[in-house]
Design an enzyme around this catalytic site. Structure first.
Site, short mmCIF file in Angstrom:
data_model
loop_
_atom_site.label_atom_id
_atom_site.label_comp_id
_atom_site.label_asym_id
_atom_site.label_seq_id
_atom_site.Cartn_x
_atom_site.Cartn_y
_atom_site.Cartn_z
N HIS A 7 0.84 -1.33 0.07
CA HIS A 7 0.04 0.05 -0.17
C HIS A 7 0.62 1.30 0.00
CE1 HIS A 7 0.39 -0.96 4.55
NE2 HIS A 7 0.58 0.33 4.62
N HIS A 79 4.19 6.86 3.92
CA HIS A 79 4.94 5.85 3.72
C HIS A 79 4.44 4.95 2.51
CE1 HIS A 79 2.02 4.15 6.82
NE2 HIS A 79 2.15 3.03 5.96
N GLU A 130 7.52 1.00 5.13
CA GLU A 130 6.99 -0.09 6.10
C GLU A 130 7.22 -1.45 5.32
OE1 GLU A 130 2.68 0.21 6.61
OE2 GLU A 130 2.87 -1.23 8.15
CO CO Z 1 0.87 1.20 6.14
#
Ligand code: CO
Length: 134
Positions: A7, A79, A130
């Protein structure tokens, strides 16, 4: 080592307005808000055919998203999340290259119920990364 883009996360000052925009203007499939107290965020996931968008809104005192919005009032990408098969092996390899893992260095459970880690943005071209074990 890294796999799919899981994502892209966008910090927003008005979660309802952002969700409505993705639903109405962009015609996306928008999920329900989820509180993630361990991460100081409320998230809404938007399902796209090839990845997800994660809308982030501050939750509670001392939210990292509030600090981000204070520094970036116009909001923006917070992020990106890459998938890995083995998060501890990925962490150990990254640390051996000099990359810094945020926090204690131990994975936390993320919004999908899977272990996640964050890597220092200064080590990745100014982008907070991440990693999520899938
Ligand atoms: Co995230």
């Amino acid at each position: 080592m890294i796999g799919r883009l899981n994502h892209v996360a966008i910090a927003v000052p008005d979660l309802d307005a952002a969700a409505a925009q993705y639903r109405s203007a962009l015609g996306a499939t928008v999920g329900a808000p989820q509180d993630e107290p361990d991460h100081g965020v409320t998230v809404i996931f938007i399902e796209l055919p090839n990845t997800k968008i994660e809308l982030l809104y501050p939750l509670g005192e001392d939210s990292p998203i509030q600090r981000f919005l204070d520094k970036n009032p116009a909001c923006g990408i917070h992020h990106i999340c890459y998938e890995v098969d083995d998060i501890l092996a990925a962490r150990d390899h990254l640390q051996s290259t000099g990359a810094r893992v945020l926090g204690s260095g131990e994975p936390k459970i993320g919004a999908h119920g899977k272990p996640v880690l964050f890597l220092h943005p200064k080590d990745f071209n100014g982008c907070l990364v991440e990693l999520e074990q899938v």
